[in-house]
Scaffold this motif. Structure first.
Motif, PDB file in Angstrom:
ATOM      1  N   GLU A 133       0.819  -1.205   0.000  1.00  0.00           N
ATOM      2  CA  GLU A 133       0.000   0.000   0.000  1.00  0.00           C
ATOM      3  C   GLU A 133       0.860   1.265   0.000  1.00  0.00           C
ATOM      4  O   GLU A 133       0.514   2.271  -0.627  1.00  0.00           O
ATOM      5  CB  GLU A 133      -0.947  -0.003   1.198  1.00  0.00           C
ATOM      6  CG  GLU A 133      -2.010  -1.083   1.137  1.00  0.00           C
ATOM      7  CD  GLU A 133      -2.831  -1.028  -0.148  1.00  0.00           C
ATOM      8  OE1 GLU A 133      -3.222   0.096  -0.546  1.00  0.00           O
ATOM      9  OE2 GLU A 133      -3.060  -2.097  -0.752  1.00  0.00           O
ATOM     10  N   LYS A 142       2.081   1.839  -3.530  1.00  0.00           N
ATOM     11  CA  LYS A 142       0.973   2.378  -4.325  1.00  0.00           C
ATOM     12  C   LYS A 142       0.811   3.871  -4.088  1.00  0.00           C
ATOM     13  O   LYS A 142       0.553   4.643  -5.013  1.00  0.00           O
ATOM     14  CB  LYS A 142      -0.328   1.653  -3.972  1.00  0.00           C
ATOM     15  CG  LYS A 142      -0.449   0.247  -4.527  1.00  0.00           C
ATOM     16  CD  LYS A 142      -1.791  -0.358  -4.141  1.00  0.00           C
ATOM     17  CE  LYS A 142      -1.929  -1.773  -4.684  1.00  0.00           C
ATOM     18  NZ  LYS A 142      -3.216  -2.403  -4.270  1.00  0.00           N
ATOM     19  N   ASP A 149       1.459   2.178 -10.494  1.00  0.00           N
ATOM     20  CA  ASP A 149       0.173   1.749 -11.048  1.00  0.00           C
ATOM     21  C   ASP A 149      -0.134   0.299 -10.686  1.00  0.00           C
ATOM     22  O   ASP A 149      -1.289  -0.050 -10.434  1.00  0.00           O
ATOM     23  CB  ASP A 149       0.189   1.906 -12.573  1.00  0.00           C
ATOM     24  CG  ASP A 149       0.402   3.348 -12.993  1.00  0.00           C
ATOM     25  OD1 ASP A 149      -0.503   4.163 -12.755  1.00  0.00           O
ATOM     26  OD2 ASP A 149       1.479   3.657 -13.526  1.00  0.00           O
ATOM     27  N   THR A 150       0.893  -0.523 -10.666  1.00  0.00           N
ATOM     28  CA  THR A 150       0.750  -1.935 -10.300  1.00  0.00           C
ATOM     29  C   THR A 150       1.867  -2.289  -9.337  1.00  0.00           C
ATOM     30  O   THR A 150       3.037  -1.986  -9.603  1.00  0.00           O
ATOM     31  CB  THR A 150       0.844  -2.845 -11.543  1.00  0.00           C
ATOM     32  OG1 THR A 150      -0.189  -2.480 -12.466  1.00  0.00           O
ATOM     33  CG2 THR A 150       0.698  -4.309 -11.165  1.00  0.00           C
TER      34      THR A 150
END
Length: 328
Positions: free
Chosen positions: A192, A195, A200-201
């Motif tokens: 997390e 992110k 994006d991934t």
């Protein structure tokens, strides 16, 4: 003055309170700086360059206050003045900055971002410059620019160890530069967090093998640029994750010895480099920090005298961001 020195075995460290200060006469062409903080880098006690000085000192990130500007040559015009708050990556072949008074050249320095504290400032130079040079010098991507937001359209970038010092900056800068898709790898507890940096991934390496993930849809998931911050088997695997004409860039170890015998797309090239001090690039990064578009990440802060605990945290391999030593 207080300092952390290396002696005997390259990894042997000791703390002293009577290290000699650099004198204005000896360093008339340097800035003399009172060190506030320095940051440590995993593996730096194995690097050969920092052993060149007669008395090696660790810590090549610097944040501090200028005490004296250069006096030679006599007619020089200094960019910085006493009292300026600055930061820098200093050259690896000279003493590091785990000491109360240090020196730096004008080419290494930039003004410290106004909106960060000393600990945050020390977390920036080496890691941010490593990522900047990987993406915008060696990979030849377009740096962040409001005037050309689509310059990197269609590009896909992979960054491994994305919660580490260089990886954090790689993700932020790639995202800010308009990369079409930024893919990052990290451990479960950092998914997390990565992110939130702009990936994006995010692939949890404990659950997903990046090579297997790419192989499912090779054309769609292959990468134009791969910034590997791990080395070892990961570096071998990512060679096969590059698209035709892609580039594998490593800050961990030279990529060529890890190149597989087959399974690599046509025209994939590699880059191995050592980050260099660059005040101009650091000034560009400063602007982005002050605009709150990017930020450094401090894992933990230790007093200079707590260097053993600091290095233990660093070498444990699970630091999120930088381990910082508070000098003054």
């Amino acid at each position: 003055m207080r300092a952390l020195i290396r002696s005997g075995n390259p990894k042997t460290l000791s703390f002293t309170t009577d290290f000699l200060e650099p004198t204005p006469e000896e360093f008339a062409d340097h800035y003399i700086i009172r060190t506030k903080t320095t940051a440590l880098t995993r593996g730096e006690l194995t690097w050969p360059e920092p052993l060149i000085p007669q008395t090696p000192i660790p810590g090549f990130d610097l944040a501090g206050i200028i005490e004296q500007a250069p006096t030679k040559p006599a007619n020089r015009s200094n960019a910085y003045k006493p009292g300026d708050e600055v930061y820098a990556l200093s050259t690896f072949s000279w003493q590091g900055n785990a000491k109360e008074i240090t020196v730096a050249t004008e080419e290494e320095l930039a003004l410290k971002p106004k909106n960060v504290n000393w600990e945050e400032a020390a977390s920036v130079p080496l890691s941010a410059l490593s990522a900047w040079q990987a993406l915008f010098v060696h990979a030849k991507l377009q740096p962040p620019s409001p005037n050309s937001p689509s310059a990197n359209k269609g590009k896909r970038v992979l960054i491994t160890a994305a919660s580490g010092g260089v990886g954090i900056w790689g993700v932020q800068l790639a995202h800010l530069a308009g990369i079409e898709e930024v893919v990052a790898t990290c451990g479960t507890s950092n998914v997390e967090f990565v992110k939130s940096l702009g990936a994006d991934t995010v692939l949890d390496y404990r659950k997903i093998d990046v090579l297997e993930w790419v192989s499912v849809k090779r054309e769609e998931r292959g990468f134009d640029v791969i910034l590997d911050c791990i080395g070892g088997q990961t570096l071998t695997d990512v060679w096969k994750c590059a698209r035709k004409g892609g580039r594998v860039i490593s800050v961990a170890e030279p990529p060529d010895p890890k190149k597989p015998a087959d399974g690599i797309a046509e025209g994939v090239e590699s880059t191995w480099y050592i980050v260099t001090a660059n005040g101009e690039q650091l000034t560009e990064i400063t602007k982005l920090i002050e605009e709150r578009k990017v930020n450094g990440v401090v894992d933990s802060v230790y007093m200079l005298e707590e260097y053993k605990e600091a290095f233990e945290r660093l070498e444990g391999g699970h630091a999120r961001g930088k381990v910082v030593l508070k000098v003054a």
